[in-house]
Enzyme design. Structure first.
Site, mmCIF file in Angstrom:
data_model
loop_
_atom_site.group_PDB
_atom_site.id
_atom_site.type_symbol
_atom_site.label_atom_id
_atom_site.label_comp_id
_atom_site.label_asym_id
_atom_site.label_seq_id
_atom_site.Cartn_x
_atom_site.Cartn_y
_atom_site.Cartn_z
ATOM 1 N N THR A 103 -2.589 13.711 1.286
ATOM 2 C CA THR A 103 -2.512 12.972 2.547
ATOM 3 C C THR A 103 -2.936 13.873 3.698
ATOM 4 O OG1 THR A 103 -1.093 11.672 4.020
ATOM 5 C CG2 THR A 103 -0.035 13.503 2.905
ATOM 6 N N GLY A 104 -3.514 13.258 4.705
ATOM 7 C CA GLY A 104 -3.838 14.027 5.898
ATOM 8 C C GLY A 104 -2.846 13.684 7.002
ATOM 9 N N ASN A 105 -1.848 12.899 6.641
ATOM 10 C CA ASN A 105 -0.930 12.356 7.637
ATOM 11 C C ASN A 105 0.397 13.129 7.617
ATOM 12 O OD1 ASN A 105 1.124 10.708 8.779
ATOM 13 N ND2 ASN A 105 -0.185 8.907 8.537
ATOM 14 N N GLU B 231 -13.452 7.486 0.076
ATOM 15 C CA GLU B 231 -12.516 6.368 0.259
ATOM 16 C C GLU B 231 -13.025 5.167 -0.564
ATOM 17 O OE1 GLU B 231 -9.712 6.591 2.364
ATOM 18 O OE2 GLU B 231 -9.131 4.522 1.888
ATOM 19 N N ASP C 18 3.648 2.197 13.856
ATOM 20 C CA ASP C 18 5.092 2.258 14.125
ATOM 21 C C ASP C 18 5.496 1.648 15.479
ATOM 22 O OD1 ASP C 18 5.871 3.321 11.723
ATOM 23 O OD2 ASP C 18 6.098 5.374 12.429
ATOM 24 N N GLY D 24 0.834 5.755 13.389
ATOM 25 C CA GLY D 24 0.163 4.524 13.000
ATOM 26 C C GLY D 24 0.657 3.314 13.793
ATOM 27 N N ASP E 176 -0.791 4.843 -0.810
ATOM 28 C CA ASP E 176 -1.636 4.055 0.061
ATOM 29 C C ASP E 176 -0.803 2.916 0.643
ATOM 30 O OD1 ASP E 176 -4.612 4.728 0.229
ATOM 31 O OD2 ASP E 176 -4.471 2.602 0.743
ATOM 32 N N GLY F 287 3.047 12.672 9.308
ATOM 33 C CA GLY F 287 4.213 11.781 9.321
ATOM 34 C C GLY F 287 4.611 11.400 7.909
ATOM 35 N N LYS F 288 3.601 11.056 7.078
ATOM 36 C CA LYS F 288 3.881 10.679 5.682
ATOM 37 C C LYS F 288 4.417 11.884 4.914
ATOM 38 C CE LYS F 288 0.439 7.092 4.813
ATOM 39 N NZ LYS F 288 -0.529 6.685 3.814
HETATM 40 P P1 IMP Z 1 -3.001 4.737 4.543
HETATM 41 O O1 IMP Z 1 -4.374 4.331 4.156
HETATM 42 O O2 IMP Z 1 -2.022 4.621 3.449
HETATM 43 O O3 IMP Z 1 -2.925 6.074 5.201
HETATM 44 O O4 IMP Z 1 -2.458 3.727 5.637
HETATM 45 C C1 IMP Z 1 -3.274 2.830 6.317
HETATM 46 C C2 IMP Z 1 -2.923 2.791 7.778
HETATM 47 O O5 IMP Z 1 -1.638 2.206 7.931
HETATM 48 C C3 IMP Z 1 -2.919 4.152 8.439
HETATM 49 O O6 IMP Z 1 -3.640 4.069 9.651
HETATM 50 C C4 IMP Z 1 -1.472 4.433 8.725
HETATM 51 O O7 IMP Z 1 -1.300 5.102 9.956
HETATM 52 C C5 IMP Z 1 -0.847 3.036 8.752
HETATM 53 N N1 IMP Z 1 0.493 3.156 8.191
HETATM 54 C C6 IMP Z 1 0.829 3.396 6.896
HETATM 55 N N2 IMP Z 1 2.166 3.531 6.785
HETATM 56 C C7 IMP Z 1 2.650 3.389 8.038
HETATM 57 C C8 IMP Z 1 3.973 3.450 8.571
HETATM 58 O O8 IMP Z 1 4.974 3.709 7.892
HETATM 59 N N3 IMP Z 1 4.072 3.243 9.893
HETATM 60 C C9 IMP Z 1 3.004 2.974 10.682
HETATM 61 N N4 IMP Z 1 1.758 2.927 10.254
HETATM 62 C C10 IMP Z 1 1.583 3.131 8.926
#
Ligand code: IMP
Length: 218
Positions: free
Chosen positions: A7-9, A36, A155, A153, A68, A11-12
């Site tokens: 993950t690059g996130n 992707e 949130d 994201g 995901d 928060g996750k």
């Molecule tokens: P991803 O492809 O799993 O990273 O998620 C797709 C998008 O949904 C990303 O832009 C995330 O920021 C958003 N997202 C995923 N989970 C959350 C969450 O728990 N809160 C807010 N946004 C989320």
């Protein structure tokens, strides 16, 4: 035990670290250059990312986690769904609110129905040559304006549905034992978010599967 999380996130990453640390598992961020995948199914996306990320695993005995997620809005026929990351980068939360500007009612229950949405998450874990899949859903609704505060994201605009005493999510507008009292994920702390979160549910179901395997090996 080390678990690499693709993950690059941040928060996750911190949400997963908090969860797995309870089981003595150290979570590290895996940086890998992957393509992707294009699919309208988040499980297919997660599995295709996993297949590519396995080549980057430093030690084949380490665990690998790919997760995901997406935000699915009923009145927009599930949009942004698998395109959530793209929607966030382009129109952002403000754009989602604009698309839903006409969907509102004075009646709170009717309003919750009109703005009904859910987060879905699929977590895929590679462990000892096996692939386990955990799924989690967090039903809720889209707020009328973004909150200020923590979170990433979507949130700031997602308000989770209340939970009953057993932690099960209730329907739109129903009052339960556990509630954010109308606050979006962005206005509550991560410990509270954890009670509702799609990701926490997907990861918890993975942990149940991991524990079952450990029991079977005893
Ligand atoms: P991803 O492809 O799993 O990273 O998620 C797709 C998008 O949904 C990303 O832009 C995330 O920021 C958003 N997202 C995923 N989970 C959350 C969450 O728990 N809160 C807010 N946004 C989320």
């Amino acid at each position: 035990m080390i678990l690499w999380f693709l993950t690059g996130n941040k928060g996750k990453l911190s949400e997963a670290s908090a969860l797995f640390s309870e089981y003595g598992i150290e979570v590290k961020q895996l940086e890998a250059s992957i393509t992707e995948p294009q699919s309208d199914d988040i499980e297919e996306v997660a599995k295709a990312k996993m297949a590519q990320a396995l080549d980057y695993l430093p030690d084949k005995n380490d665990l690998l986690l790919v997760e995901d997620a997406g935000l699915f809005i009923d009145s927009l026929n599930g949009f942004p769904g698998v395109f959530s990351a793209y929607a966030l980068q382009t129109i952002g939360s403000e754009g989602i609110l604009r698309l839903m500007g006409h969907l509102q009612s004075e009646d709170p229950i009717q309003d919750s129905h009109l703005r009904k949405a859910e987060f879905q998450a699929v977590a895929v874990l590679h462990i000892a040559g096996e692939t386990l899949v955990g799924r989690g859903i967090c039903p809720g609704r889209i707020a009328h304006k973004p909150s200020e505060g923590e979170g990433f994201g979507f949130d700031p605009i997602f308000i989770p549905s209340d939970l009953d005493a057993l932690g099960e999510a209730l329907g739109p507008g129903e009052l339960g034992d556990v509630s954010t009292h109308g606050l979006p994920f962005g206005a509550i702390d991560s410990v509270q978010k954890h009670l509702f979160s799609h990701r926490a549910r997907a990861l918890s179901s993975l942990m149940v599967m991991m524990n079952e395997r450990r029991e079977n090996l005893k």
